[in-house]
Design a protein around this motif. Structure first.
Motif, PDB file in Angstrom:
ATOM      1  N   LYS A   1       2.041   6.662  -6.852  1.00  0.00           N
ATOM      2  CA  LYS A   1       1.016   7.596  -7.339  1.00  0.00           C
ATOM      3  C   LYS A   1       1.438   9.041  -7.108  1.00  0.00           C
ATOM      4  O   LYS A   1       1.256   9.888  -7.971  1.00  0.00           O
ATOM      5  CB  LYS A   1      -0.331   7.323  -6.660  1.00  0.00           C
ATOM      6  CG  LYS A   1      -0.992   6.062  -7.142  1.00  0.00           C
ATOM      7  CD  LYS A   1      -2.428   5.903  -6.684  1.00  0.00           C
ATOM      8  CE  LYS A   1      -2.650   6.120  -5.232  1.00  0.00           C
ATOM      9  NZ  LYS A   1      -4.019   5.776  -4.786  1.00  0.00           N
ATOM     10  N   ARG A   2       2.001   9.336  -5.928  1.00  0.00           N
ATOM     11  CA  ARG A   2       2.449  10.708  -5.635  1.00  0.00           C
ATOM     12  C   ARG A   2       3.517  11.158  -6.624  1.00  0.00           C
ATOM     13  O   ARG A   2       3.485  12.278  -7.113  1.00  0.00           O
ATOM     14  CB  ARG A   2       2.990  10.813  -4.206  1.00  0.00           C
ATOM     15  CG  ARG A   2       1.938  10.998  -3.148  1.00  0.00           C
ATOM     16  CD  ARG A   2       2.539  11.386  -1.812  1.00  0.00           C
ATOM     17  NE  ARG A   2       3.367  10.343  -1.234  1.00  0.00           N
ATOM     18  CZ  ARG A   2       2.906   9.337  -0.503  1.00  0.00           C
ATOM     19  NH1 ARG A   2       1.621   9.244  -0.248  1.00  0.00           N
ATOM     20  NH2 ARG A   2       3.739   8.430  -0.004  1.00  0.00           N
TER      21      ARG A   2
ATOM     22  N   TYR B   1       2.602   1.717  -3.435  1.00  0.00           N
ATOM     23  CA  TYR B   1       1.717   2.244  -4.480  1.00  0.00           C
ATOM     24  C   TYR B   1       1.342   3.702  -4.222  1.00  0.00           C
ATOM     25  O   TYR B   1       1.233   4.487  -5.162  1.00  0.00           O
ATOM     26  CB  TYR B   1       0.462   1.383  -4.629  1.00  0.00           C
ATOM     27  CG  TYR B   1       0.697   0.143  -5.450  1.00  0.00           C
ATOM     28  CD1 TYR B   1       1.261   0.218  -6.723  1.00  0.00           C
ATOM     29  CD2 TYR B   1       0.375  -1.108  -4.967  1.00  0.00           C
ATOM     30  CE1 TYR B   1       1.489  -0.916  -7.476  1.00  0.00           C
ATOM     31  CE2 TYR B   1       0.595  -2.257  -5.716  1.00  0.00           C
ATOM     32  CZ  TYR B   1       1.151  -2.150  -6.965  1.00  0.00           C
ATOM     33  OH  TYR B   1       1.375  -3.279  -7.715  1.00  0.00           O
ATOM     34  N   GLU B   2       1.134   4.066  -2.975  1.00  0.00           N
ATOM     35  CA  GLU B   2       0.823   5.459  -2.669  1.00  0.00           C
ATOM     36  C   GLU B   2       1.988   6.376  -3.068  1.00  0.00           C
ATOM     37  O   GLU B   2       1.776   7.445  -3.633  1.00  0.00           O
ATOM     38  CB  GLU B   2       0.482   5.633  -1.186  1.00  0.00           C
ATOM     39  CG  GLU B   2      -0.860   5.057  -0.802  1.00  0.00           C
ATOM     40  CD  GLU B   2      -2.013   5.716  -1.535  1.00  0.00           C
ATOM     41  OE1 GLU B   2      -2.097   6.955  -1.532  1.00  0.00           O
ATOM     42  OE2 GLU B   2      -2.830   4.983  -2.125  1.00  0.00           O
ATOM     43  N   GLU B   3       3.197   5.959  -2.762  1.00  0.00           N
ATOM     44  CA  GLU B   3       4.377   6.738  -3.145  1.00  0.00           C
ATOM     45  C   GLU B   3       4.499   6.808  -4.673  1.00  0.00           C
ATOM     46  O   GLU B   3       4.815   7.850  -5.242  1.00  0.00           O
ATOM     47  CB  GLU B   3       5.643   6.144  -2.537  1.00  0.00           C
ATOM     48  CG  GLU B   3       6.914   6.863  -2.913  1.00  0.00           C
ATOM     49  CD  GLU B   3       6.963   8.316  -2.456  1.00  0.00           C
ATOM     50  OE1 GLU B   3       7.639   9.119  -3.123  1.00  0.00           O
ATOM     51  OE2 GLU B   3       6.311   8.660  -1.451  1.00  0.00           O
TER      52      GLU B   3
ATOM     53  N   TYR C   1       0.838  -1.197   0.000  1.00  0.00           N
ATOM     54  CA  TYR C   1       0.000   0.000   0.000  1.00  0.00           C
ATOM     55  C   TYR C   1       0.879   1.256   0.000  1.00  0.00           C
ATOM     56  O   TYR C   1       0.663   2.173  -0.800  1.00  0.00           O
ATOM     57  CB  TYR C   1      -0.939  -0.010   1.209  1.00  0.00           C
ATOM     58  CG  TYR C   1      -1.746   1.250   1.337  1.00  0.00           C
ATOM     59  CD1 TYR C   1      -2.899   1.418   0.581  1.00  0.00           C
ATOM     60  CD2 TYR C   1      -1.347   2.275   2.186  1.00  0.00           C
ATOM     61  CE1 TYR C   1      -3.647   2.584   0.673  1.00  0.00           C
ATOM     62  CE2 TYR C   1      -2.088   3.448   2.281  1.00  0.00           C
ATOM     63  CZ  TYR C   1      -3.227   3.597   1.524  1.00  0.00           C
ATOM     64  OH  TYR C   1      -3.952   4.760   1.604  1.00  0.00           O
ATOM     65  N   ASN C   2       1.854   1.298   0.880  1.00  0.00           N
ATOM     66  CA  ASN C   2       2.749   2.456   0.932  1.00  0.00           C
ATOM     67  C   ASN C   2       3.530   2.624  -0.360  1.00  0.00           C
ATOM     68  O   ASN C   2       3.736   3.746  -0.832  1.00  0.00           O
ATOM     69  CB  ASN C   2       3.712   2.344   2.118  1.00  0.00           C
ATOM     70  CG  ASN C   2       3.047   2.638   3.430  1.00  0.00           C
ATOM     71  OD1 ASN C   2       2.016   3.287   3.488  1.00  0.00           O
ATOM     72  ND2 ASN C   2       3.629   2.141   4.504  1.00  0.00           N
TER      73      ASN C   2
END
Length: 82
Positions: free
Chosen positions: A75-76, A71-73, A68-69
């Motif tokens: 996307k950012r 993929y979030e990074e 999750y972390n």
């Protein structure tokens, strides 16, 4: 050609390091191999006697949190490039 860092895991397959994350004060590597690039493998980095080792994760929840972390990074970074 891009020079990728490669590690060999306990299954004797080579995996490319595609990312690194720090979650809950632990460091992790996100890996994939050429045979199954869609399958992500995560290993925790532990240090003993000033030497780093890659170990399997303790739980599926730990895997989920790291991915999750990651993929979030991802996307950012992509949003900032737009």
């Amino acid at each position: 050609m891009i020079d990728m860092n490669v590690v060999t895991l306990e299954d004797n397959k080579e995996y490319m390091i595609i990312g690194a994350e720090e979650v809950d004060n632990n460091k992790y590597l996100i890996l994939t191999n050429e045979e199954e690039p869609e399958k992500l493998v995560v290993r925790k980095i532990i240090t003993e006697n000033n030497e780093d080792f890659l170990v399997k994760l303790d739980t599926k929840d730990e895997y989920d949190k790291v991915i999750y972390n990651y993929y979030e990074e991802y996307k950012r970074r992509n949003e900032n490039e737009k």
